[in-house]
Scaffold this active site. Structure first.
Site, PDB file in Angstrom:
ATOM      1  CB  ALA A  34      -0.931  -0.002   1.218  1.00  0.00           C
ATOM      2  CB  SER A  65      -2.586  -9.761 -14.216  1.00  0.00           C
ATOM      3  OG  SER A  65      -2.279  -9.266 -15.509  1.00  0.00           O
ATOM      4  CE1 TYR A  87       2.582  -9.733 -12.421  1.00  0.00           C
ATOM      5  CE2 TYR A  87       1.763  -9.890 -14.671  1.00  0.00           C
ATOM      6  CZ  TYR A  87       1.675  -9.356 -13.401  1.00  0.00           C
ATOM      7  OH  TYR A  87       0.671  -8.460 -13.112  1.00  0.00           O
TER       8      TYR A  87
END
EC number: 1.1.1.300
Length: 318
Positions: free
Chosen positions: A49, A177, A202
């Site tokens: 964050a 994603s 990824y």
């Protein structure tokens, strides 16, 4: 004639793209969280964050009155962001705690401290991640993408799950994603030791996020805890810092890439929107349920990945 027009078109292309960019960006960023839910008395944890989507997500949740924990590897940077959010929102209940998802000792220390400090946890947003790293391993010997993006959040969620159940209704949001479509779970090469490609690593980890979400939703039925995976869109962030090529691509198409605030909208939608409980386990993009790859819908792979993740982390396979 064509030979004369082609150079002219090439010269005009950047200008035309610049002029069209606002409309294209609007089209690509159509999803906006419209929930008006306020969060006084609610407790939230957002990983990663201190920058990008995570920062914008934490800021909006603080704006709505939540007590927000910024779970960050870089505590010094996190403190600067916390002060910025406090100043912007007027909410002083923005706290920073050390969390390094590449080290299970750090994850366990974070969870232990949080559980001692808080009686409730209403929203957990597993947002942090790495992308296209050169081959490397976590402190526990896991390949970095699968270790941070999947196993790190798997362990964190497991350690905080009883608190989430006690605080129900509560929610877990896992940032995945669109790249998961290129992902595969190679159980014989989960740590990338036999073959490795940074881009595909990824993608594999983002597929793991969706499989985790679906299996977690199945196991949490009737508990009052619901979970969702999200594709935030193509967002301007620090995630591409390990790839010169991706940084160049992001710069080239910067007019069309979402801002972190726009990228945070789907995470916020899944964390806040009322009536979403019946969609637990689903994948969202632009604040709507979206389709996932065939592999991401495979329950057998999801269950096997769950069991192997538990084994790697020393967790009971309940």
């Amino acid at each position: 004639m064509v030979e004369l027009l082609l150079p002219l078109l090439l010269l005009l292309l950047p200008f035309l793209l610049y002029m069209a960019a606002p409309q294209i960006r609007k089209m690509l960023s159509s999803g906006v969280c419209t929930s008006t839910v306020q969060l006084p008395g609610k407790v939230v944890v957002v990983t990663g964050a201190n920058t990008g989507i995570g920062k914008e997500t934490a800021k909006e949740l603080a704006q709505r009155g939540a007590r927000v924990y910024l779970a960050c590897r870089d505590v010094e940077k996190g403190e600067l962001v916390a002060k910025e959010i406090q100043t912007t929102t007027g909410n002083q209940q923005v706290l920073v705690r050390k969390l390094d998802l590449s080290d299970t000792k750090s994850i366990r220390a974070f969870a232990k401290g949080f559980l001692a400090e808080e009686k409730h946890l209403h929203i957990l947003i597993n947002n942090a991640g790495v992308m296209m790293c050169p081959y490397s391993k976590t402190a526990d010997g896991f390949e970095m993408h699968i270790g941070v993006n999947h196993l790190g959040h798997f362990l964190l969620t497991h350690l905080l799950l009883e608190k989430l159940k006690e605080s129900a209704p509560s929610r877990i949001v896992n940032v995945s994603s669109l790249a998961h479509h290129l992902g595969r779970i190679h159980f014989h090469n989960l740590q990338g030791e036999k073959f490795y490609n940074a881009g595909l690593a990824y993608c594999h980890s983002k597929l793991a996020n969706i499989l985790f979400t679906q299996e977690l939703a199945r196991r949490l039925k009737g508990s009052g805890v619901t979970t969702y995976s999200v594709h935030p869109g193509t967002v301007q962030s620090e995630l591409v810092r390990h790839s010169s090529f991706m940084r160049w691509m992001w710069w080239l198409f910067s007019f069309f890439i979402k801002t972190p605030q726009q990228g945070a909208q789907t995470s916020l939608h899944c964390a806040l929107t009322e009536g979403l409980e019946i969609l637990s386990g689903n994948h969202f993009s632009d604040c709507h349920v979206t389709w996932v790859s065939a592999q991401a819908r495979n329950e057998t792979i999801a269950r096997r990945l769950w069991d192997i993740s538990c084994d790697l982390l020393g967790l009971p396979m309940d």
